[in-house]
Write a protein that holds these residues in place. Structure first.
Motif, PDB file in Angstrom:
ATOM      1  N   VAL A  24       0.837  -1.197   0.000  1.00 52.71           N
ATOM      2  CA  VAL A  24       0.000   0.000   0.000  1.00 52.71           C
ATOM      3  C   VAL A  24       0.877   1.255   0.000  1.00 52.71           C
ATOM      4  CG1 VAL A  24      -0.229   0.162   2.519  1.00 52.71           C
ATOM      5  CG2 VAL A  24      -2.051   1.035   1.036  1.00 52.71           C
ATOM      6  N   ARG A  25       0.427   2.270  -0.731  1.00 51.40           N
ATOM      7  CA  ARG A  25       1.203   3.503  -0.858  1.00 51.40           C
ATOM      8  C   ARG A  25       0.373   4.706  -0.429  1.00 51.40           C
ATOM      9  NH1 ARG A  25       2.495   4.696  -6.458  1.00 51.40           N
ATOM     10  NH2 ARG A  25       0.507   3.678  -6.874  1.00 51.40           N
ATOM     11  N   PRO A  28       0.219  11.383  -2.145  1.00 47.23           N
ATOM     12  CA  PRO A  28       0.050  12.817  -1.870  1.00 47.23           C
ATOM     13  C   PRO A  28      -0.898  13.501  -2.850  1.00 47.23           C
ATOM     14  CG  PRO A  28       2.366  12.201  -1.756  1.00 47.23           C
ATOM     15  CD  PRO A  28       1.635  11.020  -2.315  1.00 47.23           C
ATOM     16  N   ARG A  29      -0.920  13.041  -4.093  1.00 49.37           N
ATOM     17  CA  ARG A  29      -1.800  13.675  -5.095  1.00 49.37           C
ATOM     18  C   ARG A  29      -3.271  13.509  -4.724  1.00 49.37           C
ATOM     19  NH1 ARG A  29      -2.903  17.803  -8.124  1.00 49.37           N
ATOM     20  NH2 ARG A  29      -3.935  17.318 -10.093  1.00 49.37           N
ATOM     21  N   VAL A  30      -3.622  12.392  -4.104  1.00 45.41           N
ATOM     22  CA  VAL A  30      -4.997  12.176  -3.665  1.00 45.41           C
ATOM     23  C   VAL A  30      -5.387  13.221  -2.625  1.00 45.41           C
ATOM     24  CG1 VAL A  30      -6.472  10.607  -2.331  1.00 45.41           C
ATOM     25  CG2 VAL A  30      -5.121   9.734  -4.246  1.00 45.41           C
ATOM     26  N   ASP A 106      -5.236   2.060  -2.226  1.00 47.76           N
ATOM     27  CA  ASP A 106      -4.281   3.129  -1.934  1.00 47.76           C
ATOM     28  C   ASP A 106      -4.993   4.469  -1.751  1.00 47.76           C
ATOM     29  OD1 ASP A 106      -2.527   1.091  -2.378  1.00 47.76           O
ATOM     30  OD2 ASP A 106      -1.462   2.037  -4.032  1.00 47.76           O
ATOM     31  N   ALA A 107      -5.956   4.753  -2.629  1.00 48.78           N
ATOM     32  CA  ALA A 107      -6.676   6.031  -2.540  1.00 48.78           C
ATOM     33  C   ALA A 107      -7.419   6.140  -1.221  1.00 48.78           C
ATOM     34  CB  ALA A 107      -7.636   6.169  -3.714  1.00 48.78           C
ATOM     35  N   LEU A 111      -6.841   8.616   2.075  1.00 52.82           N
ATOM     36  CA  LEU A 111      -7.881   9.503   2.606  1.00 52.82           C
ATOM     37  C   LEU A 111      -8.210   9.162   4.059  1.00 52.82           C
ATOM     38  CD1 LEU A 111     -10.270   9.669  -0.482  1.00 52.82           C
ATOM     39  CD2 LEU A 111      -8.771  11.489   0.352  1.00 52.82           C
ATOM     40  N   GLY A 112      -8.145   7.885   4.412  1.00 55.74           N
ATOM     41  CA  GLY A 112      -8.396   7.491   5.787  1.00 55.74           C
ATOM     42  C   GLY A 112      -7.299   7.922   6.726  1.00 55.74           C
ATOM     43  N   PHE A 113      -6.084   8.020   6.218  1.00 54.69           N
ATOM     44  CA  PHE A 113      -4.943   8.440   7.027  1.00 54.69           C
ATOM     45  C   PHE A 113      -4.869   9.958   7.124  1.00 54.69           C
ATOM     46  CE2 PHE A 113      -0.490   9.875   7.169  1.00 54.69           C
ATOM     47  CZ  PHE A 113      -0.072   9.273   8.349  1.00 54.69           C
TER      48      PHE A 113
END
Length: 365
Positions: A24-25, A28-30, A106-107, A111-113
């Protein structure tokens, strides 16, 4: 409690957690896209120019012919017109040409983090894990938008769990590559959201002279016969569709086209809660079925307010006793109602539409 622990408690097995999170990555762009807000609100006619362009209409016709069997099967099973299914497919992903290439896990993990929508994103991430655990799709092919919407007609994971359909009988609900599953899933969502098979989405109408445009409000719903009694007519003079509950819509204010919309328009809004989106789907389907586009001219001379200007408008309304809610630069029903109240107080048509002239008038007082 960390997410892995809560996911285990919700029934996600170790194998699924390992597959989902081994590589999992953080993206930052998200986060940038989630925080970004366009400076200017796009006028409805600008949105429709591209969403219902002649090129889009022609491509819709090609796609309808290409996948006719799958589309017709879904339409017959769920009672949703083929043109509506094709229109949603076109507006959501340009017929699969742009449904996103971002790994959904990943997206949503990002967002959860990141925290702004932590609870929502973690709920969607848990739904994505359930999809992986069931085996409907492998992680590498679970792709979509930066916001977690997936596949050809952009289902969030929770929507997928509730409405996706295995129409081709291969044991998987594949909204990425199986057109049978894509169309059946989309039709199932609409049908279970209340779609009425015998009703159109709406119709363009002409308002009588001196009509109170303040009645073009989502809170005002009545039968077509009552609108007809007030002088509302279709553009071409045909009888109004027989809606039990219909709303008058002025998406560009009193100076633009008018539409009478029924329950099916509200169902499209459940798919994407944007008036411009719902109009695009309805009008694209109408064109695909051989009907006309919008007949009345759009007020293209109106310049869209920036978010800063809309915030200033909301602040000025609040200061004058017209409650527009917390100034945030976003149009919603509270702000629209406040604009209507102010317009009525100064003798203007109460269409609830924000313009620079209205802002200047408020600031000059």
């Amino acid at each position: 409690m960390d997410f892995r622990t809560s996911a285990r408690g919700a029934g996600i097995d170790e194998a699924t957690l390992s597959v989902a999170f081994a590589d999992v990555r953080y993206l930052p762009r998200v986060v940038e896209l989630d925080r970004a807000q366009p400076e200017f609100i796009r006028p409805v006619w600008s949105y429709l120019d591209s969403a219902v362009s002649p090129q889009r209409v022609a491509l819709s016709q090609d796609k309808l012919l290409q996948f006719r069997a799958d589309i017709d099967a879904a339409a017959a099973r769920y009672g949703v017109a083929p043109a509506i299914l094709v229109a949603i497919w076109g507006v959501e992903s340009d017929y699969g040409g742009n449904f996103g290439s971002i790994p959904t896990v990943d997206a949503l993990a990002t967002l959860g983090f990141e925290g702004r929508r932590e609870d929502w994103a973690r709920g969607q991430l848990l739904a994505a894990l359930r999809i992986l655990q069931k085996g409907d799709i492998v992680r590498s092919k679970m792709l979509g938008s930066w916001a977690g919407a997936m596949g050809q007609t952009q289902f969030l994971p929770s929507v997928y769990l509730g409405y996706a359909v295995d129409a081709d009988g291969d044991g998987r609900r594949d909204i990425w590559a199986s057109m049978a599953d894509v169309m059946a899933s989309t039709a199932n969502f609409l049908a279970r959201s209340g779609w009425q098979a015998d009703q159109p989405w709406g119709v363009e109408v002409r308002l009588p002279p001196r009509f109170d445009v303040g009645r073009a409000d989502v809170a005002v719903r009545q039968a077509s016969a009552l609108w007809a009694a007030e002088g509302v007519q279709t553009i071409d003079g045909a009888p109004l569709p027989q809606f039990a509950e219909a709303t008058l819509l002025l998406p560009a204010g009193a100076g633009g086209p008018a539409f009478l919309v029924g329950l099916n328009f509200q169902v499209i809004l459940r798919y994407n809660n944007s008036t411009s989106y719902a109009l695009a789907v309805g009008l694209l389907a109408q064109r695909l079925a051989g009907g006309p586009g919008v007949q009345a001219p759009w007020p293209r001379d109106l310049v869209a307010l920036s978010r800063q200007q809309l915030t200033a408008l909301q602040t000025a309304l609040n200061q004058r006793g017209f409650d527009s809610g917390a100034p945030d630069g976003v149009m919603g029903p509270t702000t629209r109602g406040a604009i209507r109240g102010y317009q009525r107080s100064v003798g203007l048509p109460a269409d609830g539409y924000p313009t620079r002239e209205l802002l200047q008038r408020l600031l000059a007082q």
